[in-house]
Design a protein around this motif. Structure first.
Motif, short mmCIF file in Angstrom:
data_model
loop_
_atom_site.label_atom_id
_atom_site.label_comp_id
_atom_site.label_asym_id
_atom_site.label_seq_id
_atom_site.Cartn_x
_atom_site.Cartn_y
_atom_site.Cartn_z
N LEU A 90 -1.69 12.01 -8.86
CA LEU A 90 -2.16 12.18 -7.49
C LEU A 90 -3.52 12.87 -7.47
O LEU A 90 -4.43 12.47 -6.72
N LEU A 132 -7.07 7.29 -3.49
CA LEU A 132 -6.08 7.69 -2.49
C LEU A 132 -6.82 8.24 -1.28
O LEU A 132 -7.53 9.23 -1.37
N PRO A 157 -6.79 9.01 3.19
CA PRO A 157 -5.91 9.26 4.35
C PRO A 157 -5.42 7.97 4.98
O PRO A 157 -6.18 7.01 5.12
N GLN A 168 -4.75 13.69 5.64
CA GLN A 168 -6.11 14.16 5.42
C GLN A 168 -6.05 15.53 4.74
O GLN A 168 -5.44 16.46 5.27
N TRP A 228 -0.31 9.05 3.37
CA TRP A 228 -1.11 10.13 2.81
C TRP A 228 -1.91 10.82 3.90
O TRP A 228 -2.56 10.18 4.73
N ARG A 248 -0.41 4.06 2.56
CA ARG A 248 1.03 4.00 2.33
C ARG A 248 1.27 4.25 0.84
O ARG A 248 0.88 3.45 0.00
N THR A 249 1.93 5.36 0.54
CA THR A 249 2.03 5.84 -0.83
C THR A 249 3.48 5.97 -1.25
O THR A 249 4.29 6.56 -0.53
N LEU A 309 -7.00 11.25 -6.03
CA LEU A 309 -7.83 11.92 -5.03
C LEU A 309 -9.26 12.10 -5.53
O LEU A 309 -10.22 11.90 -4.78
N PRO A 342 1.24 12.22 9.31
CA PRO A 342 0.89 11.89 7.93
C PRO A 342 1.25 13.04 6.99
O PRO A 342 1.06 14.21 7.32
N GLY A 343 1.78 12.69 5.84
CA GLY A 343 2.22 13.68 4.88
C GLY A 343 3.71 13.94 4.90
O GLY A 343 4.25 14.50 3.94
N LEU A 375 5.40 8.24 1.60
CA LEU A 375 4.73 8.95 2.68
C LEU A 375 3.44 8.24 3.05
O LEU A 375 2.92 7.43 2.28
#
Length: 232
Positions: free
Chosen positions: A189, A198, A200, A224, A222, A203-204, A193, A77-78, A220
């Protein structure tokens, strides 16, 4: 910042000026040139917008946002999963600041052909976002959050309709920040958050369009993250 003599450079891509350096940073990391990059997007529209201009002064704001990219595994992720970058120099005159040869005396203010920019922004951001979504193996309806350049609400609404997304899947900070060009996506963003829009695993997709003309998108899952205080 106490970082010593590390590499540093500017990228001028106006409203696409967060996603272009994101792609550049990802490429530097993938190439093994570095293992982490700080990407900062900052704008000071107050220097170039006519304070008496009713069509611009109320729309644009100063702002800044930043992210840190680091080396990792491609599937974690990320990870930035896909990019789409493009430009069309034939439309350069649609968003501009007159130079000294054009206006040798007096103030030189930011100007924009609003209607033409509106139509191109919707078209290019929709196509660009769809390209990266397709490259990720996703379909538009599976996007959990779309984070567009915060240009204006009409563009955002039209973009959401093009992609078949409900309004609640759109990150939106324009009412608080105004159009902050390159800074608008990282600020959106941060807002998402802060409001837990948004999460963890989301799908971003990020997409932008601006002067040049230029456009860019990335996507990406997202990660944690540990939340820290931010100022919006």
């Amino acid at each position: 910042m106490g970082q010593g003599r590390i590499p540093a450079f500017d990228i001028s891509a106006v409203c696409s000026g967060f996603l272009y350096p994101m792609a550049s940073a990802g490429a530097l990391i993938t190439a093994g040139i570095t293992d982490s990059v700080l990407v900062v997007a900052a704008e000071a529209y107050s220097r170039v917008v006519d304070p008496t201009g009713r069509s611009t002064a109320v729309l644009f704001g100063d702002g800044a946002g930043a992210v840190v990219l680091r080396a990792g595994r491609a599937a974690e992720p990320g990870a930035l999963l896909a990019y789409d970058l493009g430009s069309d120099g034939e439309g350069a005159e649609l968003i501009r600041i007159p130079g000294p040869r054009e206006q040798p005396t007096g103030d030189r203010w930011f100007a924009m052909a609003g209607r033409k920019v509106y139509l191109r922004a919707i078209e290019q951001m929709a196509h660009s976002a769809l390209r990266v979504v397709k490259d990720c193996g996703w379909s538009p309806e599976t996007i959990d959050l779309l984070v567009p350049h915060q240009a204006n609400a009409r563009i955002a609404d039209a973009l959401a309709r093009r992609l078949g997304l409900p309004p609640e899947r759109m990150a939106w900070e324009l009412a608080r920040t105004g159009n902050t060009a390159a800074a608008s996506i990282p600020l959106a963003l941060a807002g998402a958050l802060a409001t837990r829009t948004l999460a963890p695993g989301a799908r971003t997709a990020l997409t932008a369009f601006g002067g040049g003309l230029s456009w860019a998108s990335t996507a990406l899952i997202w990660p944690q993250l540990t939340a820290v205080s931010s100022e919006l």
